[in-house]
Design a protein around this motif. Structure first.
Motif, PDB file in Angstrom:
ATOM      1  N   ALA A 197      13.169   7.291  -8.621  1.00  0.00           N
ATOM      2  CA  ALA A 197      13.813   6.791 -10.002  1.00  0.00           C
ATOM      3  C   ALA A 197      13.045   5.624 -10.265  1.00  0.00           C
ATOM      4  O   ALA A 197      12.029   5.714 -10.367  1.00  0.00           O
ATOM      5  CB  ALA A 197      15.244   6.796 -10.452  1.00  0.00           C
ATOM      6  N   ASN A 198      13.779   4.471 -10.445  1.00  0.00           N
ATOM      7  CA  ASN A 198      13.185   3.311 -11.160  1.00  0.00           C
ATOM      8  C   ASN A 198      13.201   2.312  -9.851  1.00  0.00           C
ATOM      9  O   ASN A 198      13.105   1.099 -10.391  1.00  0.00           O
ATOM     10  CB  ASN A 198      13.870   2.675 -12.241  1.00  0.00           C
ATOM     11  CG  ASN A 198      15.328   2.524 -12.141  1.00  0.00           C
ATOM     12  OD1 ASN A 198      15.838   3.237 -11.233  1.00  0.00           O
ATOM     13  ND2 ASN A 198      15.655   1.772 -13.132  1.00  0.00           N
ATOM     14  N   TYR A 199      13.180   2.770  -8.641  1.00  0.00           N
ATOM     15  CA  TYR A 199      13.222   2.006  -7.584  1.00  0.00           C
ATOM     16  C   TYR A 199      12.213   2.109  -6.721  1.00  0.00           C
ATOM     17  O   TYR A 199      11.899   3.252  -6.257  1.00  0.00           O
ATOM     18  CB  TYR A 199      14.628   2.057  -6.868  1.00  0.00           C
ATOM     19  CG  TYR A 199      15.248   1.479  -5.638  1.00  0.00           C
ATOM     20  CD1 TYR A 199      15.463   0.111  -5.964  1.00  0.00           C
ATOM     21  CD2 TYR A 199      15.090   1.849  -4.542  1.00  0.00           C
ATOM     22  CE1 TYR A 199      15.867  -0.893  -4.834  1.00  0.00           C
ATOM     23  CE2 TYR A 199      15.470   1.074  -3.318  1.00  0.00           C
ATOM     24  CZ  TYR A 199      15.827  -0.214  -3.704  1.00  0.00           C
ATOM     25  OH  TYR A 199      16.024  -1.010  -2.640  1.00  0.00           O
ATOM     26  N   GLN A 200      11.266   1.175  -6.182  1.00  0.00           N
ATOM     27  CA  GLN A 200      10.299   1.305  -5.154  1.00  0.00           C
ATOM     28  C   GLN A 200      10.898   0.772  -3.905  1.00  0.00           C
ATOM     29  O   GLN A 200      10.978  -0.196  -3.640  1.00  0.00           O
ATOM     30  CB  GLN A 200       9.097   0.701  -5.592  1.00  0.00           C
ATOM     31  CG  GLN A 200       7.986   0.847  -5.132  1.00  0.00           C
ATOM     32  CD  GLN A 200       7.256   2.335  -5.811  1.00  0.00           C
ATOM     33  OE1 GLN A 200       6.940   2.314  -7.012  1.00  0.00           O
ATOM     34  NE2 GLN A 200       7.218   3.331  -4.938  1.00  0.00           N
ATOM     35  N   LYS A 201      10.857   1.774  -2.671  1.00  0.00           N
ATOM     36  CA  LYS A 201      11.432   1.336  -1.472  1.00  0.00           C
ATOM     37  C   LYS A 201      10.662   0.861  -0.617  1.00  0.00           C
ATOM     38  O   LYS A 201       9.486   1.487  -0.358  1.00  0.00           O
ATOM     39  CB  LYS A 201      12.273   2.453  -0.890  1.00  0.00           C
ATOM     40  CG  LYS A 201      13.408   2.999  -1.919  1.00  0.00           C
ATOM     41  CD  LYS A 201      13.994   4.369  -1.263  1.00  0.00           C
ATOM     42  CE  LYS A 201      13.851   4.672   0.095  1.00  0.00           C
ATOM     43  NZ  LYS A 201      14.612   5.947   0.639  1.00  0.00           N
ATOM     44  N   SER A 202      11.070  -0.078   0.354  1.00  0.00           N
ATOM     45  CA  SER A 202      10.318  -0.361   1.391  1.00  0.00           C
ATOM     46  C   SER A 202       8.904  -0.857   1.543  1.00  0.00           C
ATOM     47  O   SER A 202       8.072   0.095   1.958  1.00  0.00           O
ATOM     48  CB  SER A 202      10.515   0.315   2.709  1.00  0.00           C
ATOM     49  OG  SER A 202      11.997   0.224   2.631  1.00  0.00           O
ATOM     50  N   ILE A 203       8.365  -1.790   0.686  1.00  0.00           N
ATOM     51  CA  ILE A 203       7.004  -2.125   0.672  1.00  0.00           C
ATOM     52  C   ILE A 203       6.731  -3.241   1.758  1.00  0.00           C
ATOM     53  O   ILE A 203       7.165  -4.480   1.422  1.00  0.00           O
ATOM     54  CB  ILE A 203       6.562  -2.322  -0.707  1.00  0.00           C
ATOM     55  CG1 ILE A 203       7.160  -1.438  -1.731  1.00  0.00           C
ATOM     56  CG2 ILE A 203       5.257  -2.810  -0.823  1.00  0.00           C
ATOM     57  CD1 ILE A 203       7.127  -1.969  -3.321  1.00  0.00           C
ATOM     58  N   PRO A 204       5.863  -2.952   2.679  1.00  0.00           N
ATOM     59  CA  PRO A 204       5.343  -4.242   3.571  1.00  0.00           C
ATOM     60  C   PRO A 204       4.438  -4.844   2.952  1.00  0.00           C
ATOM     61  O   PRO A 204       3.346  -4.227   2.675  1.00  0.00           O
ATOM     62  CB  PRO A 204       5.172  -3.372   4.849  1.00  0.00           C
ATOM     63  CG  PRO A 204       4.616  -2.144   4.552  1.00  0.00           C
ATOM     64  CD  PRO A 204       5.550  -1.704   3.114  1.00  0.00           C
TER      65      PRO A 204
ATOM     66  N   ALA B 191       0.811  -1.302   0.094  1.00  0.00           N
ATOM     67  CA  ALA B 191      -0.031   0.003   0.057  1.00  0.00           C
ATOM     68  C   ALA B 191       0.715   1.202  -0.040  1.00  0.00           C
ATOM     69  O   ALA B 191       0.507   2.166  -0.601  1.00  0.00           O
ATOM     70  CB  ALA B 191      -1.031  -0.131   1.251  1.00  0.00           C
ATOM     71  N   SER B 192       1.920   1.357   0.731  1.00  0.00           N
ATOM     72  CA  SER B 192       2.842   2.579   0.897  1.00  0.00           C
ATOM     73  C   SER B 192       4.086   2.489  -0.305  1.00  0.00           C
ATOM     74  O   SER B 192       4.298   1.460  -0.296  1.00  0.00           O
ATOM     75  CB  SER B 192       3.272   2.850   2.201  1.00  0.00           C
ATOM     76  OG  SER B 192       3.836   1.637   2.555  1.00  0.00           O
ATOM     77  N   PHE B 193       4.049   3.555  -0.940  1.00  0.00           N
ATOM     78  CA  PHE B 193       5.129   3.495  -1.977  1.00  0.00           C
ATOM     79  C   PHE B 193       5.818   4.658  -1.994  1.00  0.00           C
ATOM     80  O   PHE B 193       5.568   5.822  -1.891  1.00  0.00           O
ATOM     81  CB  PHE B 193       4.498   3.251  -3.345  1.00  0.00           C
ATOM     82  CG  PHE B 193       3.683   1.881  -3.572  1.00  0.00           C
ATOM     83  CD1 PHE B 193       4.327   0.825  -3.794  1.00  0.00           C
ATOM     84  CD2 PHE B 193       2.422   2.185  -3.533  1.00  0.00           C
ATOM     85  CE1 PHE B 193       3.598  -0.272  -3.952  1.00  0.00           C
ATOM     86  CE2 PHE B 193       1.533   0.780  -3.813  1.00  0.00           C
ATOM     87  CZ  PHE B 193       2.268  -0.182  -4.144  1.00  0.00           C
ATOM     88  N   THR B 194       7.341   4.672  -1.708  1.00  0.00           N
ATOM     89  CA  THR B 194       8.368   5.511  -1.893  1.00  0.00           C
ATOM     90  C   THR B 194       9.205   5.257  -3.045  1.00  0.00           C
ATOM     91  O   THR B 194       9.954   4.413  -3.084  1.00  0.00           O
ATOM     92  CB  THR B 194       9.188   5.698  -0.406  1.00  0.00           C
ATOM     93  OG1 THR B 194       8.066   5.836   0.594  1.00  0.00           O
ATOM     94  CG2 THR B 194       9.908   6.857  -0.738  1.00  0.00           C
TER      95      THR B 194
END
Length: 185
Positions: free
Chosen positions: A111-118, A105-108
């Motif tokens: 560039a082309n990298y999505q960080k820390s998705i629980p 649900a939470s996306f940070t």
């Protein structure tokens, strides 16, 4: 879908694979000091996997993210069936029945990298299982004579029986059920 240390789905950490909380069963009567203890049971297991999504381009990263959202949507469990969550580390590989309780649900994005998705899985049955059941064959048969038959008078001969026994050791942390299959007339 596998989370690993290589793109596109990069594993960061997992929680909930250790011991589970114990729920106590107690009762309290009117005017009673304290409670009456009736036993305890293991609570549901909650496992949270945190991972990252990476693409060679921003467009590819969004495609991978959409794949993740599609496969891990909590709405997919509307049928009431449990999935199979597999976990592997240096000590071995196990699985547990699970469903997605809280999908990505939470996306940070950087560039082309999505960080820390629980992603949170709920496991109503808290026990881990071996990838393959452990078992052995125990056989007993009668008969087995072949003709022509020659017997030396100095030897003791037993006709028509052969047996096998096995010792199976439960490698788990809790009692395990046994399945016995008998073939024959």
């Amino acid at each position: 879908m596998a989370f690993d240390t290589t793109p596109p789905f990069i594993f960061e950490k997992i929680t909930g694979t250790g011991a589970v909380d114990v729920q106590s069963l107690t009762a309290e009567a009117a005017g009673q000091d304290g409670t009456t203890f009736h036993g305890c049971y293991l609570a549901d297991r909650e496992i949270t996997v945190t991972m990252h999504v990476r693409g060679r381009s921003q467009k590819e990263m969004y495609q991978h993210r959409q794949t993740l959202l599609t496969l891990l949507s909590p709405g997919l469990n509307a049928s009431g069936e449990l999935g199979r969550l597999e976990y592997q580390n240096d000590a071995g590989r196990w699985w547990i029945p699970a469903y997605v309780r809280k999908g990505p649900a939470s996306f940070t994005r950087v560039a082309n990298y999505q960080k820390s998705i629980p992603i949170t899985f709920n496991c109503p049955d808290p026990y881990w299982r071996a990838m393959q059941p452990v078992g052995d064959i125990m056989a007993f048969s009668t008969g087995g004579l072949e003709f022509p038959l020659e017997i030396d008078q100095s030897q003791r001969v037993q006709f028509g029986s052969s047996g096998y026994q096995a010792t199976l050791i439960n490698q788990g942390d809790s009692p395990a059920s046994v399945l016995i299959t008998i073939y024959g007339p």
